[in-house]
Design a protein around this motif. Structure first.
Motif, PDB file in Angstrom:
ATOM      1  N   TYR A  50       0.822  -1.204   0.000  1.00 21.57           N
ATOM      2  CA  TYR A  50       0.000   0.000   0.000  1.00 21.57           C
ATOM      3  C   TYR A  50       0.866   1.267   0.000  1.00 21.57           C
ATOM      4  CZ  TYR A  50      -3.169   3.504   1.999  1.00 21.57           C
ATOM      5  OH  TYR A  50      -3.868   4.641   2.262  1.00 21.57           O
ATOM      6  N   LEU A  96       1.493  11.111   6.845  1.00 19.62           N
ATOM      7  CA  LEU A  96       0.638   9.947   7.113  1.00 19.62           C
ATOM      8  C   LEU A  96       1.462   8.911   7.860  1.00 19.62           C
ATOM      9  CD1 LEU A  96      -1.861   8.136   4.884  1.00 19.62           C
ATOM     10  CD2 LEU A  96       0.026   6.822   5.824  1.00 19.62           C
ATOM     11  N   VAL A  97       0.997   8.534   9.039  1.00 17.85           N
ATOM     12  CA  VAL A  97       1.616   7.430   9.772  1.00 17.85           C
ATOM     13  C   VAL A  97       0.736   6.209   9.555  1.00 17.85           C
ATOM     14  CG1 VAL A  97       2.329   6.550  12.023  1.00 17.85           C
ATOM     15  CG2 VAL A  97       2.586   8.994  11.503  1.00 17.85           C
ATOM     16  N   GLN A  98       1.299   5.228   8.882  1.00 11.43           N
ATOM     17  CA  GLN A  98       0.528   4.035   8.516  1.00 11.43           C
ATOM     18  C   GLN A  98       0.055   3.290   9.773  1.00 11.43           C
ATOM     19  OE1 GLN A  98      -0.101   3.078   5.338  1.00 11.43           O
ATOM     20  NE2 GLN A  98      -0.735   0.969   5.585  1.00 11.43           N
ATOM     21  N   LEU A  99      -1.231   2.983   9.804  1.00  8.25           N
ATOM     22  CA  LEU A  99      -1.835   2.230  10.906  1.00  8.25           C
ATOM     23  C   LEU A  99      -2.162   0.809  10.429  1.00  8.25           C
ATOM     24  CD1 LEU A  99      -4.266   4.959  12.296  1.00  8.25           C
ATOM     25  CD2 LEU A  99      -1.931   4.426  13.044  1.00  8.25           C
ATOM     26  N   ASP A 121      -4.595  12.346   6.992  1.00  8.93           N
ATOM     27  CA  ASP A 121      -5.544  11.272   7.315  1.00  8.93           C
ATOM     28  C   ASP A 121      -6.788  11.816   8.007  1.00  8.93           C
ATOM     29  OD1 ASP A 121      -4.935   8.648   6.521  1.00  8.93           O
ATOM     30  OD2 ASP A 121      -3.343   8.476   8.033  1.00  8.93           O
ATOM     31  N   PHE A 123      -7.126  12.231  11.204  1.00  6.47           N
ATOM     32  CA  PHE A 123      -7.356  11.454  12.425  1.00  6.47           C
ATOM     33  C   PHE A 123      -7.048  12.239  13.703  1.00  6.47           C
ATOM     34  CE2 PHE A 123      -6.254   7.260   9.989  1.00  6.47           C
ATOM     35  CZ  PHE A 123      -7.466   7.331   9.340  1.00  6.47           C
ATOM     36  N   ILE A 232     -12.412  -4.474   2.574  1.00  7.81           N
ATOM     37  CA  ILE A 232     -11.452  -5.160   1.704  1.00  7.81           C
ATOM     38  C   ILE A 232     -10.990  -6.392   2.480  1.00  7.81           C
ATOM     39  CG2 ILE A 232      -9.259  -5.019   0.459  1.00  7.81           C
ATOM     40  CD1 ILE A 232      -9.606  -2.023   0.214  1.00  7.81           C
ATOM     41  N   ARG A 234      -9.661 -10.432   2.414  1.00  8.41           N
ATOM     42  CA  ARG A 234      -9.060 -11.502   1.600  1.00  8.41           C
ATOM     43  C   ARG A 234      -9.611 -12.837   2.078  1.00  8.41           C
ATOM     44  NH1 ARG A 234      -5.492 -11.629  -2.199  1.00  8.41           N
ATOM     45  NH2 ARG A 234      -4.847  -9.460  -2.088  1.00  8.41           N
ATOM     46  N   LEU A 247     -10.119 -11.005  -3.153  1.00  6.41           N
ATOM     47  CA  LEU A 247     -10.616  -9.912  -2.325  1.00  6.41           C
ATOM     48  C   LEU A 247     -12.128  -9.810  -2.463  1.00  6.41           C
ATOM     49  CD1 LEU A 247      -8.108  -6.969  -3.001  1.00  6.41           C
ATOM     50  CD2 LEU A 247      -8.155  -8.524  -1.057  1.00  6.41           C
ATOM     51  N   PRO A 267     -12.220  -5.614  -5.649  1.00  3.05           N
ATOM     52  CA  PRO A 267     -11.487  -4.348  -5.647  1.00  3.05           C
ATOM     53  C   PRO A 267     -12.030  -3.374  -6.706  1.00  3.05           C
ATOM     54  CG  PRO A 267     -10.244  -6.040  -6.813  1.00  3.05           C
ATOM     55  CD  PRO A 267     -11.461  -6.728  -6.234  1.00  3.05           C
ATOM     56  N   GLY A 268     -11.430  -2.186  -6.764  1.00  5.20           N
ATOM     57  CA  GLY A 268     -11.785  -1.230  -7.800  1.00  5.20           C
ATOM     58  C   GLY A 268     -12.890  -0.266  -7.413  1.00  5.20           C
ATOM     59  N   GLY A 271     -11.231   1.546  -2.467  1.00  2.99           N
ATOM     60  CA  GLY A 271      -9.774   1.518  -2.271  1.00  2.99           C
ATOM     61  C   GLY A 271      -9.014   2.541  -3.112  1.00  2.99           C
ATOM     62  N   PRO A 272      -9.185   2.514  -4.435  1.00  5.29           N
ATOM     63  CA  PRO A 272      -8.481   3.497  -5.269  1.00  5.29           C
ATOM     64  C   PRO A 272      -8.848   4.943  -4.922  1.00  5.29           C
ATOM     65  CG  PRO A 272      -9.347   1.709  -6.619  1.00  5.29           C
ATOM     66  CD  PRO A 272      -9.870   1.485  -5.235  1.00  5.29           C
ATOM     67  N   THR A 274      -9.562   6.045  -1.943  1.00  2.00           N
ATOM     68  CA  THR A 274      -8.866   6.401  -0.698  1.00  2.00           C
ATOM     69  C   THR A 274      -7.504   7.011  -1.010  1.00  2.00           C
ATOM     70  OG1 THR A 274      -9.996   4.696   0.585  1.00  2.00           O
ATOM     71  CG2 THR A 274      -7.879   5.453   1.438  1.00  2.00           C
ATOM     72  N   ILE A 275      -6.779   6.369  -1.915  1.00  2.00           N
ATOM     73  CA  ILE A 275      -5.443   6.875  -2.249  1.00  2.00           C
ATOM     74  C   ILE A 275      -5.549   8.203  -3.001  1.00  2.00           C
ATOM     75  CG2 ILE A 275      -3.254   6.360  -3.408  1.00  2.00           C
ATOM     76  CD1 ILE A 275      -3.721   3.433  -2.914  1.00  2.00           C
TER      77      ILE A 275
HETATM   78  N1  LIG Z   1      -2.840   5.994   8.353  1.00  2.00           N
HETATM   79  C1  LIG Z   1      -3.421   5.159   7.494  1.00  2.00           C
HETATM   80  N2  LIG Z   1      -4.218   5.646   6.513  1.00  2.00           N
HETATM   81  C2  LIG Z   1      -4.804   4.790   5.605  1.00  2.00           C
HETATM   82  O1  LIG Z   1      -5.542   5.252   4.710  1.00  2.00           O
HETATM   83  C3  LIG Z   1      -4.557   3.386   5.713  1.00  2.00           C
HETATM   84  C4  LIG Z   1      -3.704   2.953   6.740  1.00  2.00           C
HETATM   85  N3  LIG Z   1      -3.176   3.849   7.617  1.00  2.00           N
HETATM   86  N4  LIG Z   1      -3.426   1.650   6.886  1.00  2.00           N
HETATM   87  C5  LIG Z   1      -3.856   0.665   5.927  1.00  2.00           C
HETATM   88  C6  LIG Z   1      -5.169   1.059   5.321  1.00  2.00           C
HETATM   89  C7  LIG Z   1      -5.499   0.293   4.073  1.00  2.00           C
HETATM   90  N5  LIG Z   1      -5.687   1.277   3.040  1.00  2.00           N
HETATM   91  C8  LIG Z   1      -5.965   0.952   1.711  1.00  2.00           C
HETATM   92  C9  LIG Z   1      -6.116   1.886   0.716  1.00  2.00           C
HETATM   93  C10 LIG Z   1      -6.337   1.534  -0.604  1.00  2.00           C
HETATM   94  C11 LIG Z   1      -6.452   0.210  -0.959  1.00  2.00           C
HETATM   95  C12 LIG Z   1      -6.694  -0.171  -2.387  1.00  2.00           C
HETATM   96  O2  LIG Z   1      -6.555   0.626  -3.287  1.00  2.00           O
HETATM   97  N6  LIG Z   1      -7.090  -1.451  -2.657  1.00  2.00           N
HETATM   98  C13 LIG Z   1      -7.345  -1.978  -3.995  1.00  2.00           C
HETATM   99  C14 LIG Z   1      -6.959  -3.439  -4.070  1.00  2.00           C
HETATM  100  C15 LIG Z   1      -5.514  -3.687  -3.824  1.00  2.00           C
HETATM  101  C16 LIG Z   1      -5.171  -5.173  -3.924  1.00  2.00           C
HETATM  102  O3  LIG Z   1      -5.420  -5.748  -4.969  1.00  2.00           O
HETATM  103  O4  LIG Z   1      -4.666  -5.708  -2.913  1.00  2.00           O
HETATM  104  C17 LIG Z   1      -8.833  -1.893  -4.339  1.00  2.00           C
HETATM  105  O5  LIG Z   1      -9.641  -1.874  -3.413  1.00  2.00           O
HETATM  106  O6  LIG Z   1      -9.138  -1.872  -5.522  1.00  2.00           O
HETATM  107  C18 LIG Z   1      -6.319  -0.746   0.016  1.00  2.00           C
HETATM  108  C19 LIG Z   1      -6.104  -0.381   1.343  1.00  2.00           C
HETATM  109  C20 LIG Z   1      -5.446   2.514   3.563  1.00  2.00           C
HETATM  110  N7  LIG Z   1      -5.106   2.451   4.854  1.00  2.00           N
END
Ligand SMILES: Nc1nc(=O)c2c([nH]1)NC[C@@H]1CN(c3ccc(C(=O)N[C@@H](CCC(=O)O)C(=O)O)cc3)C=[N+]21
Length: 300
Positions: A50, A96-99, A121, A123, A232, A234, A247, A267-268, A271-272, A274-275
Motif C-alpha cells: 500500500y 501519514l503514519v501508517q496504521l 488522514d 485522524f 477489503i 481476503r 478480495l 477491488p476497484g 480503495g483506489p 482512498t489513495i
Molecule cells: N494511516 C493510514 N491511513 C490509511 O488510509 C490506511 C492505513 N493507515 N493503513 C492501511 C489502510 C489500508 N488502506 C488501503 C487503501 C487503498 C487500498 C486499495 O486501493 N485497494 C485496492 C486493491 C488492492 C489489492 O489488490 O490488494 C482496491 O480496493 O481496488 C487498500 C487499502 C489505507 N489504509
C-alpha cells in the motif's frame, strides 16, 4: 434489475487528474511543490504494498514523496522525534503514519502529535472536532472518497436515509458526519444493533464498513439503493486453485447487485478513491499552508 457499477478506479483517475492539474499550476505560479511524508513502522507486507502504491501515485501527480521506514521495535520517542521533524519541515505538507502501529506504540498519542494542518488522514483530535462541528478540517480519505462517489452518482444527498454499518474512528464515524453535512438522515449501525437487516432495508444509501467478508446480503438492500462497500477482505478461493485467495467486500456483491440501484465493487471501488483522496488532501494542506486558492471539488 441490475445495479449500475460505480467505478472507483475511474473516479480516482478523475480526482488524480484534477490534483495533477492544480499541482502544475502552483508549481508554475508559486514555485511550490506539495510534499507527502509517509511513515511506516515495521514490515507488514500488505502495508508495504500500500505504501509503495501511494508513493508511486504521489510522484505521478507531480508531488514530492518522502518515505520513512522504521524498524518494528522503534521506540515511541524515536517516532515522535521524526514526526516533530516532519511537522517543522516546510517541504512536507502532509504526514501519514501508517496504521496499525506495533502494539508497544500508543496510536492516539502518535496521531495527536502530528501538526493538524499536515494531518492528511484527518485522524487528529482537532480535525475530528472540526469535522463534527462543520468547520474546515482535513477529512479522512476513505469517507471523503465515498462522499465524492455518492455525490457523483446521486447529485444531491439531501433528505436521503443513510445507514453506515460500522462505528470506527477511521471510517464509520467520519462517514456519518459527512452524510449529515450533506443533509442525510443518518443511522450508525454496528454489531449490537437490533434487527440490522430491517435497519439496512430502510436505507437509500448503505455504507458498509465493518470488515467482515460478505456480511451484507442482497435481501437486506432496498431496491434501487446506492451501496458503498468499504470492506477489503481476503478470503480463500479454492475455485482458483489450491491456496489461492481473492478480495471481497463487506457486501455480498452478486446478490446485492441484483437489487441495488448502484454499487461499488471490491477491488476497484473505495480503495483506489482512498489513495486519490490522500493526494487531494496533501494538495489541500499545501494550499492552506501557503495561503493559495484551494482546488475545487476535492474537499468536503
Ligand atoms: N494511516 C493510514 N491511513 C490509511 O488510509 C490506511 C492505513 N493507515 N493503513 C492501511 C489502510 C489500508 N488502506 C488501503 C487503501 C487503498 C487500498 C486499495 O486501493 N485497494 C485496492 C486493491 C488492492 C489489492 O489488490 O490488494 C482496491 O480496493 O481496488 C487498500 C487499502 C489505507 N489504509
Amino acid at each position: 434489475m441490475s445495479a449500475q457499477i460505480i467505478d472507483g478506479k475511474a473516479f480516482a483517475a478523475t480526482v488524480r487528474e484534477k490534483v495533477a492539474a492544480h499541482v502544475t499550476r502552483i508549481k508554475d505560479e508559486n514555485g511550490i511543490t506539495p510534499g507527502l511524508a509517509v511513515v511506516l513502522v515495521g514490515e507488514d507486507p500488505a502495508s508495504q504494498v500500500y505504501v509503495r502504491s501511494k508513493g508511486k501515485q504521489t510522484i505521478e501527480v507531480g508531488m514530492n514523496s518522502y518515505e520513512h521506514k522504521l524498524d518494528a521495535d522503534t521506540s515511541e520517542a524515536t517516532l515522535l522525534a521524526l514526526i516533530d521533524k516532519l511537522n517543522n519541515d516546510p517541504e512536507v505538507h502532509g504526514i501519514l503514519v501508517q496504521l496499525p502501529l506495533p502494539g508497544h506504540l500508543n496510536e492516539d498519542l502518535v496521531i495527536n502529535s502530528i501538526d493538524p494542518a499536515k494531518d492528511v488522514d484527518g485522524f487528529h483530535i482537532s480535525n475530528v472536532g472540526l469535522l463534527g462541528t462543520g468547520q474546515k478540517s482535513m477529512v479522512p480519505c476513505t469517507p471523503l472518497g465515498c462522499l465524492m462517489m455518492l455525490r457523483g452518482h446521486l447529485g444531491s444527498l439531501s433528505g436521503l436515509d443513510a445507514v453506515v454499518i460500522g462505528r470506527s474512528n477511521i471510517v464509520g464515524k467520519p462517514m456519518a458526519q459527512l452524510l449529515l453535512g450533506d443533509s442525510c438522515t443518518v443511522t450508525i449501525a454496528h454489531s449490537r444493533t437490533k434487527d440490522l437487516p430491517d435497519v439496512v432495508r430502510r436505507a437509500d444509501i448503505v455504507v458498509a464498513a465493518v470488515g467482515r467478508a460478505e456480511m451484507v446480503p442482497g435481501d437486506w438492500i432496498k431496491p434501487g439503493a446506492t451501496v458503498i462497500d468499504v470492506g477489503i477482505n481476503r478470503i480463500d478461493a479454492p475455485e482458483k486453485g489450491e491456496g489461492k485467495t481473492r478480495l471481497v467486500g463487506d457486501v455480498h456483491f452478486d446478490s446485492a447487485a441484483k437489487v441495488a440501484g448502484a454499487i461499488t465493487p471490491v477491488p476497484g471501488g473505495v480503495g483506489p478513491m482512498t489513495i486519490a483522496c490522500l493526494l487531494a488532501n496533501t494538495l489541500t494542506a499545501c494550499c492552506r499552508a501557503n495561503g493559495l486558492v484551494e482546488p475545487e471539488g476535492l474537499t468536503a
